[in-house]
Design a protein around this motif. Structure first.
Motif, PDB file in Angstrom:
ATOM      1  N   LEU A  42      10.797  -2.999  -4.301  1.00 36.97           N
ATOM      2  CA  LEU A  42      11.104  -3.007  -5.720  1.00 36.97           C
ATOM      3  C   LEU A  42      12.560  -3.384  -5.969  1.00 36.97           C
ATOM      4  CD1 LEU A  42       9.441  -2.385  -8.320  1.00 36.97           C
ATOM      5  CD2 LEU A  42      10.879  -0.367  -8.498  1.00 36.97           C
ATOM      6  N   ARG A  43      13.449  -2.987  -5.083  1.00 40.30           N
ATOM      7  CA  ARG A  43      14.845  -3.389  -5.224  1.00 40.30           C
ATOM      8  C   ARG A  43      14.962  -4.912  -5.252  1.00 40.30           C
ATOM      9  NH1 ARG A  43      16.182   0.677  -0.995  1.00 40.30           N
ATOM     10  NH2 ARG A  43      17.052   2.507  -2.015  1.00 40.30           N
ATOM     11  N   GLN A  82       0.619 -10.021  -5.179  1.00 44.56           N
ATOM     12  CA  GLN A  82       0.924  -8.834  -4.379  1.00 44.56           C
ATOM     13  C   GLN A  82       0.228  -7.649  -5.037  1.00 44.56           C
ATOM     14  OE1 GLN A  82       5.140  -9.196  -4.709  1.00 44.56           O
ATOM     15  NE2 GLN A  82       5.291 -10.770  -3.134  1.00 44.56           N
ATOM     16  N   THR A  83      -0.995  -7.434  -4.668  1.00 42.65           N
ATOM     17  CA  THR A  83      -1.878  -6.565  -5.440  1.00 42.65           C
ATOM     18  C   THR A  83      -1.964  -5.146  -4.904  1.00 42.65           C
ATOM     19  OG1 THR A  83      -3.807  -7.183  -4.132  1.00 42.65           O
ATOM     20  CG2 THR A  83      -3.273  -8.565  -6.039  1.00 42.65           C
ATOM     21  N   GLU A  84      -2.483  -4.300  -5.773  1.00 45.53           N
ATOM     22  CA  GLU A  84      -2.728  -2.900  -5.408  1.00 45.53           C
ATOM     23  C   GLU A  84      -3.708  -2.807  -4.241  1.00 45.53           C
ATOM     24  OE1 GLU A  84      -4.529   1.173  -7.461  1.00 45.53           O
ATOM     25  OE2 GLU A  84      -4.315  -0.663  -8.639  1.00 45.53           O
ATOM     26  N   ALA A  85      -4.725  -3.679  -4.243  1.00 45.54           N
ATOM     27  CA  ALA A  85      -5.737  -3.620  -3.182  1.00 45.54           C
ATOM     28  C   ALA A  85      -5.105  -3.863  -1.809  1.00 45.54           C
ATOM     29  CB  ALA A  85      -6.826  -4.660  -3.454  1.00 45.54           C
ATOM     30  N   LEU A  86      -4.220  -4.852  -1.732  1.00 38.32           N
ATOM     31  CA  LEU A  86      -3.554  -5.139  -0.457  1.00 38.32           C
ATOM     32  C   LEU A  86      -2.691  -3.959  -0.023  1.00 38.32           C
ATOM     33  CD1 LEU A  86      -2.497  -8.871  -0.986  1.00 38.32           C
ATOM     34  CD2 LEU A  86      -4.246  -8.010   0.589  1.00 38.32           C
ATOM     35  N   TRP A  87      -2.002  -3.344  -0.985  1.00 37.30           N
ATOM     36  CA  TRP A  87      -1.127  -2.212  -0.667  1.00 37.30           C
ATOM     37  C   TRP A  87      -1.934  -1.031  -0.130  1.00 37.30           C
ATOM     38  CZ3 TRP A  87       3.854  -1.679   0.126  1.00 37.30           C
ATOM     39  CH2 TRP A  87       4.420  -0.398   0.120  1.00 37.30           C
ATOM     40  N   LEU A  88      -3.065  -0.741  -0.754  1.00 32.22           N
ATOM     41  CA  LEU A  88      -3.866   0.404  -0.346  1.00 32.22           C
ATOM     42  C   LEU A  88      -4.608   0.151   0.970  1.00 32.22           C
ATOM     43  CD1 LEU A  88      -5.293   1.547  -3.797  1.00 32.22           C
ATOM     44  CD2 LEU A  88      -3.347   2.471  -2.525  1.00 32.22           C
ATOM     45  N   GLU A  89      -4.784  -1.109   1.325  1.00 30.52           N
ATOM     46  CA  GLU A  89      -5.401  -1.423   2.622  1.00 30.52           C
ATOM     47  C   GLU A  89      -4.490  -1.039   3.779  1.00 30.52           C
ATOM     48  OE1 GLU A  89      -6.526  -5.477   2.796  1.00 30.52           O
ATOM     49  OE2 GLU A  89      -8.107  -5.310   1.271  1.00 30.52           O
ATOM     50  N   ALA A  90      -3.196  -1.012   3.523  1.00 35.18           N
ATOM     51  CA  ALA A  90      -2.238  -0.630   4.568  1.00 35.18           C
ATOM     52  C   ALA A  90      -2.303   0.887   4.750  1.00 35.18           C
ATOM     53  CB  ALA A  90      -0.836  -1.072   4.182  1.00 35.18           C
ATOM     54  N   LYS A  91      -2.807   1.334   5.881  1.00 36.64           N
ATOM     55  CA  LYS A  91      -3.089   2.753   6.081  1.00 36.64           C
ATOM     56  C   LYS A  91      -1.887   3.553   6.560  1.00 36.64           C
ATOM     57  CE  LYS A  91      -7.365   2.050   4.972  1.00 36.64           C
ATOM     58  NZ  LYS A  91      -7.870   2.500   3.652  1.00 36.64           N
ATOM     59  N   SER A  92      -0.994   2.910   7.285  1.00 35.77           N
ATOM     60  CA  SER A  92       0.114   3.654   7.884  1.00 35.77           C
ATOM     61  C   SER A  92       1.446   3.223   7.260  1.00 35.77           C
ATOM     62  CB  SER A  92       0.168   3.390   9.394  1.00 35.77           C
ATOM     63  OG  SER A  92       0.519   2.040   9.650  1.00 35.77           O
ATOM     64  N   PRO A  93       2.465   4.058   7.405  1.00 36.79           N
ATOM     65  CA  PRO A  93       3.794   3.672   6.907  1.00 36.79           C
ATOM     66  C   PRO A  93       4.297   2.375   7.537  1.00 36.79           C
ATOM     67  CG  PRO A  93       3.737   6.020   7.406  1.00 36.79           C
ATOM     68  CD  PRO A  93       2.448   5.447   7.912  1.00 36.79           C
ATOM     69  N   GLU A  95       2.465  -0.184   8.517  1.00 37.75           N
ATOM     70  CA  GLU A  95       1.782  -1.315   7.885  1.00 37.75           C
ATOM     71  C   GLU A  95       2.350  -1.583   6.500  1.00 37.75           C
ATOM     72  OE1 GLU A  95      -2.413  -0.731   7.846  1.00 37.75           O
ATOM     73  OE2 GLU A  95      -2.605  -0.626  10.015  1.00 37.75           O
ATOM     74  N   ARG A  96       2.613  -0.509   5.753  1.00 34.99           N
ATOM     75  CA  ARG A  96       3.186  -0.695   4.418  1.00 34.99           C
ATOM     76  C   ARG A  96       4.581  -1.302   4.499  1.00 34.99           C
ATOM     77  NH1 ARG A  96       0.510   4.201   3.648  1.00 34.99           N
ATOM     78  NH2 ARG A  96       2.386   5.439   3.995  1.00 34.99           N
ATOM     79  N   LYS A  97       5.342  -0.877   5.504  1.00 37.19           N
ATOM     80  CA  LYS A  97       6.680  -1.435   5.671  1.00 37.19           C
ATOM     81  C   LYS A  97       6.605  -2.928   5.948  1.00 37.19           C
ATOM     82  CE  LYS A  97      10.981  -0.803   8.270  1.00 37.19           C
ATOM     83  NZ  LYS A  97      11.683   0.001   9.304  1.00 37.19           N
ATOM     84  N   GLY A  98       5.666  -3.306   6.821  1.00 38.91           N
ATOM     85  CA  GLY A  98       5.502  -4.724   7.131  1.00 38.91           C
ATOM     86  C   GLY A  98       5.073  -5.523   5.910  1.00 38.91           C
ATOM     87  N   LEU A  99       4.169  -4.941   5.103  1.00 37.44           N
ATOM     88  CA  LEU A  99       3.685  -5.629   3.913  1.00 37.44           C
ATOM     89  C   LEU A  99       4.801  -5.762   2.879  1.00 37.44           C
ATOM     90  CD1 LEU A  99       1.251  -6.882   2.506  1.00 37.44           C
ATOM     91  CD2 LEU A  99       0.674  -4.599   1.614  1.00 37.44           C
ATOM     92  N   ALA A 100       5.567  -4.698   2.684  1.00 36.04           N
ATOM     93  CA  ALA A 100       6.672  -4.737   1.721  1.00 36.04           C
ATOM     94  C   ALA A 100       7.697  -5.791   2.133  1.00 36.04           C
ATOM     95  CB  ALA A 100       7.333  -3.369   1.611  1.00 36.04           C
ATOM     96  N   LYS A 101       7.984  -5.860   3.417  1.00 39.30           N
ATOM     97  CA  LYS A 101       8.932  -6.867   3.902  1.00 39.30           C
ATOM     98  C   LYS A 101       8.383  -8.266   3.674  1.00 39.30           C
ATOM     99  CE  LYS A 101      11.698  -8.193   7.911  1.00 39.30           C
ATOM    100  NZ  LYS A 101      12.062  -7.877   9.312  1.00 39.30           N
ATOM    101  N   GLN A 102       7.086  -8.451   3.950  1.00 39.86           N
ATOM    102  CA  GLN A 102       6.454  -9.754   3.739  1.00 39.86           C
ATOM    103  C   GLN A 102       6.548 -10.155   2.263  1.00 39.86           C
ATOM    104  OE1 GLN A 102       2.319 -10.033   5.005  1.00 39.86           O
ATOM    105  NE2 GLN A 102       1.900 -11.451   3.317  1.00 39.86           N
ATOM    106  N   TRP A 103       6.246  -9.214   1.366  1.00 39.07           N
ATOM    107  CA  TRP A 103       6.300  -9.512  -0.065  1.00 39.07           C
ATOM    108  C   TRP A 103       7.731  -9.855  -0.505  1.00 39.07           C
ATOM    109  CZ3 TRP A 103       2.811  -5.175  -2.575  1.00 39.07           C
ATOM    110  CH2 TRP A 103       1.476  -5.438  -2.246  1.00 39.07           C
ATOM    111  N   SER A 104       8.697  -9.111   0.024  1.00 39.08           N
ATOM    112  CA  SER A 104      10.085  -9.386  -0.326  1.00 39.08           C
ATOM    113  C   SER A 104      10.481 -10.789   0.108  1.00 39.08           C
ATOM    114  CB  SER A 104      11.010  -8.358   0.334  1.00 39.08           C
ATOM    115  OG  SER A 104      10.735  -7.049  -0.120  1.00 39.08           O
ATOM    116  N   LEU A 105      10.099 -11.158   1.341  1.00 45.71           N
ATOM    117  CA  LEU A 105      10.431 -12.488   1.850  1.00 45.71           C
ATOM    118  C   LEU A 105       9.723 -13.579   1.063  1.00 45.71           C
ATOM    119  CD1 LEU A 105      10.419 -11.774   5.696  1.00 45.71           C
ATOM    120  CD2 LEU A 105      12.404 -12.115   4.208  1.00 45.71           C
ATOM    121  N   GLU A 106       8.495 -13.309   0.604  1.00 42.19           N
ATOM    122  CA  GLU A 106       7.768 -14.294  -0.201  1.00 42.19           C
ATOM    123  C   GLU A 106       8.517 -14.569  -1.511  1.00 42.19           C
ATOM    124  OE1 GLU A 106       3.902 -12.698  -0.804  1.00 42.19           O
ATOM    125  OE2 GLU A 106       3.169 -13.189   1.213  1.00 42.19           O
ATOM    126  N   MET A 107       9.027 -13.524  -2.121  1.00 42.00           N
ATOM    127  CA  MET A 107       9.749 -13.711  -3.379  1.00 42.00           C
ATOM    128  C   MET A 107      11.062 -14.460  -3.144  1.00 42.00           C
ATOM    129  SD  MET A 107       9.008 -10.266  -5.562  1.00 42.00           S
ATOM    130  CE  MET A 107       8.974 -11.236  -7.054  1.00 42.00           C
TER     131      MET A 107
END
Length: 320
Positions: A42-43, A82-93, A95-107
């Motif tokens: 979000l930052r 970057q949807t809610e469904a993708l975020w909730l599919e990430a089960k562990s911290p 996985e979420r960290k990797g997804l958040a980093k990926q989304w940040s890099l995409e932006m």
């Protein structure tokens, strides 16, 4: 674009996690708590939006404004993927960290691609330098980082939290007391008079009473503040004088919106909401309105200001 504008957009409350939490989508609140990974993503998103808005406020060319609209749309499309469904599919911290980093890099990549596609010229040079300098800092999130000159300093009177860290990450002092009274108190500063045009969010007089309580706690001189003034916080006067007697500084407290320029408490409230902190950059019309209001407040209280300045000068002479 100067450093003052950048600091105003990129530090302050944006650096404070409690404030950031208020802007995180509810679906990123996994298992009842906000992940650090969500805050990191979000930052990046928030700062990119602020950069676009800040650049727009300084751009004059119609073509440049159209290009900024395109960039805003690109960011919105990227965010929509970057949807809610993708975020909730990430089960562990992890996985979420990797997804958040990926989304940040995409932006960030979307912004870089947009920059490269700009036509050659002054605007591209202006934006490219900004992106080149700012994007790496957004990724590292090093705002407010400064070397700690007390690091490993051997002095038992210094709290461990001040000498065990090699670097500090500073945020706007406004998160505690939004007017810098604390740094001007005490013998080393030796201040006789403070003129405080008050335009802080929150309850009127809050910064003043917080500073008074801080001064009492650390045993610094501060003028007496009668709590009866709190009865006027919804519709304050345009000037209050809290006179220092000996070592206490005199404080001239000047509420920005007051009973001289607002007809009642409701208008004060409406003005504070209209000119609140969390909004896109002010228009030229709003800026001019604020400047003229500030000028009028000073002109209206010229005699009081000059009288109190003269009094502290005489008091200083008596001490010499």
């Amino acid at each position: 674009m100067d450093m003052v504008k950048l600091q105003g957009i990129l530090v302050s409350a944006l650096a404070h996690e409690d404030i950031i939490r208020e802007y995180i989508p509810t679906w990123m609140n996994v298992l009842g708590h906000i992940d650090d990974t969500a805050e990191e993503y979000l930052r990046v998103h928030t700062v990119l939006e602020k950069l676009v808005a800040l650049t727009r406020s300084t751009a004059k060319n119609p073509t440049a404004l159209t290009d900024l609209d395109t960039l805003q749309n690109i960011l919105e499309v990227t965010k929509a993927n970057q949807t809610e469904a993708l975020w909730l599919e990430a089960k562990s911290p992890e996985e979420r960290k990797g997804l958040a980093k990926q989304w940040s890099l995409e932006m960030l990549a979307a912004v870089e691609t947009w920059t490269q596609n700009q036509q050659k010229g002054g605007f591209k040079t202006h934006v490219f330098l900004l992106i080149q300098k700012i994007l790496p800092l957004i990724v590292k999130w090093e705002w407010g980082t400064t070397e700690n000159y007390l690091y490993q300093h051997q002095d038992p009177t210094i709290p461990p939290c001040l000498h065990t860290k090699e670097r500090f990450h500073l945020i706007d002092a406004g998160m505690v007391v939004n007017v810098p009274y604390p740094v001007f108190l005490g013998d080393k500063r030796d201040i006789d008079l403070m003129i405080a045009p008050e335009y802080s969010a929150g309850n009127m007089f809050e910064t003043l009473t917080l500073a008074r309580d801080y001064a009492a706690e650390v045993k610094k001189p501060f003028p007496e503040i009668d709590d009866k003034i709190l009865e006027e916080r919804d519709w304050p006067k345009d000037c209050y004088v809290f006179e220092g007697k000996e070592k206490e500084p005199t404080i001239i407290f000047m509420p920005f919106f007051n009973r001289r320029n607002c007809k009642d408490a409701e208008e004060v409230k409406a003005k504070m909401e209209e000119f609140s902190t969390f909004q896109r950059p002010f228009s030229q019309e709003k800026i001019e309105f604020l400047l003229e209001t500030a000028k009028a407040n000073v002109k209206n209280n010229k005699e009081t200001l000059l009288r109190e300045i003269n009094k502290v000068v005489l008091r200083r002479k008596e001490r010499l």
